[in-house]
Design a protein around this motif. Structure first.
Motif, mmCIF file in Angstrom:
data_model
loop_
_atom_site.group_PDB
_atom_site.id
_atom_site.type_symbol
_atom_site.label_atom_id
_atom_site.label_comp_id
_atom_site.label_asym_id
_atom_site.label_seq_id
_atom_site.Cartn_x
_atom_site.Cartn_y
_atom_site.Cartn_z
ATOM 1 N N ILE A 117 25.807 78.219 0.568
ATOM 2 C CA ILE A 117 24.826 79.077 0.153
ATOM 3 C C ILE A 117 23.533 78.721 1.190
ATOM 4 O O ILE A 117 22.476 78.886 0.635
ATOM 5 N N GLY A 118 23.745 78.073 2.371
ATOM 6 C CA GLY A 118 22.689 77.746 3.102
ATOM 7 C C GLY A 118 22.436 78.841 4.151
ATOM 8 O O GLY A 118 22.563 80.082 3.858
ATOM 9 N N ASP A 119 21.490 78.640 5.003
ATOM 10 C CA ASP A 119 20.888 79.487 6.167
ATOM 11 C C ASP A 119 20.936 78.990 7.305
ATOM 12 O O ASP A 119 20.229 77.932 7.621
ATOM 13 N N ALA A 120 21.681 79.489 8.396
ATOM 14 C CA ALA A 120 21.832 78.744 9.680
ATOM 15 C C ALA A 120 20.351 78.694 10.218
ATOM 16 O O ALA A 120 20.194 77.746 11.127
ATOM 17 N N GLN A 121 19.345 79.568 9.993
ATOM 18 C CA GLN A 121 18.064 79.488 10.793
ATOM 19 C C GLN A 121 17.034 78.867 9.774
ATOM 20 O O GLN A 121 15.794 79.036 10.279
#
Length: 326
Positions: free
Chosen positions: A193-197
């Motif tokens: 549930i993360g965000d690459a950016q």
């Protein structure tokens, strides 16, 4: 065209600048961007379609093509940036004296710890550092071994195309080891549930739900599933490895295939593995590893994390060639 039109001192904000009248002129115009990267993702991170020049008449001109670039200075070879003590939270004692010490007279129920990004390059030290801090807090509060729940690092940054050693994966392992070795502590996995950016992903709802499950089970003694699949044992069968899990009831995967597994032979060189679910186990193999001896799963800063249990909770990243739980 030689006229500065704005600047933004942040890595995760979209830029939007208004050009003063007269800056643009008919014919050739030059747009120059100066980028200072002191760490993590560098350069342009927005999609190409996000680079647009809008004119007063509503015309939109795409700037998402190829850009010419030159290095002003290579930060890797430059001297260390001067450390600013004023307003710097990363000076010894500042965070503790400013944010923890004033709370010590108060009664608390427990603690939630969501940190680790700045320690990722020192994962081995973190195995000692985090348990030491937990013990110090408990001694300082004098309320016994109060609950301490850890949010494991979320997926972030560019995914490696090939299996690689990874500092963030090792830090997650240090967090997992702490949750297993320190009394009355637990872990909420955020690998999916993360965000690459964005190092601060916006999905806090699912993190809160997973923390709540851990607290309901361990603190409030309710009979709820609180963890995704946890590596238990790996057994070799010819050219395959069979993985057994705790909390593995109803194993399933998301996406078109079960992915994120790596295997290695005696040379300790890891290769992507094919994986399939067989009842409550996962069987992995690779045509490039005839005699597998080690398995890794979700071993990257931003891995393919596809394995879940029937409760919809993600598997804890693991490696069979790492340190064992005490």
């Amino acid at each position: 065209n030689g006229v500065k039109v704005g600047e933004t001192m942040a890595f995760n904000l979209l830029r939007n600048y208004t050009l003063p009248a007269g800056v643009l002129h008919p014919g050739h115009n030059q747009v120059t961007v100066r980028v200072l990267d002191t760490g993590s993702i560098g350069g342009f991170t927005a999609p190409a379609g996000g680079h647009i020049l809008k004119l007063g008449d509503g015309t939109a001109i795409s700037m998402g093509g190829n850009w010419k670039y030159a290095f002003g200075a290579d930060m890797k070879s430059a001297a260390a940036l001067p450390a600013t003590l004023e307003g710097n939270p990363n000076v010894p004692t500042v965070l503790y004296n400013g944010m923890i010490s004033p709370l010590l007279p108060l009664a608390i129920k427990g603690a939630i710890w969501y940190q680790g990004e700045s320690n990722a390059d020192r994962a081995a030290q973190y195995r000692r550092l985090l348990p030491t801090m937990i013990g110090d807090w408990r001694r300082s509060w004098g309320q016994g071994d109060f609950p301490f729940y850890i949010v494991q690092l979320a997926n972030f940054a560019t995914r490696h195309p090939q299996p690689s050693e990874d500092a963030w994966a090792e830090l997650r392992e240090a967090q997992w080891l702490t949750s297993q070795n320190v009394k009355n502590s637990g872990l909420a996995v955020a690998i999916d549930i993360g965000d690459a950016q964005d190092i601060h992903p916006t999905d806090k709802q699912d993190i809160g739900l997973r923390l709540a499950l851990a607290a309901l089970h361990s603190t409030y003694r309710q009979n709820v599933e609180f963890s995704g699949p946890v590596f238990k044992k790996a057994t070799r069968h010819g050219g395959t490895m069979r993985i057994e899990f705790d909390h593995g009831d109803g194993l399933k995967f998301t996406g078109p295939a079960l992915a994120g597994f790596q295997v290695a032979g005696a040379d300790h060189k890891f290769h992507w593995a094919s994986a399939s679910i067989d009842r409550q186990t996962v069987v992995v193999s690779s045509s490039e590893v005839l005699d597998p001896v080690a398995v890794r799963y979700a071993w990257d800063s931003n891995p393919e994390a596809t394995l879940y249990n029937g409760a919809g909770l993600p598997a804890v990243p693991f490696r069979t060639d790492g340190p064992a739980v005490k």
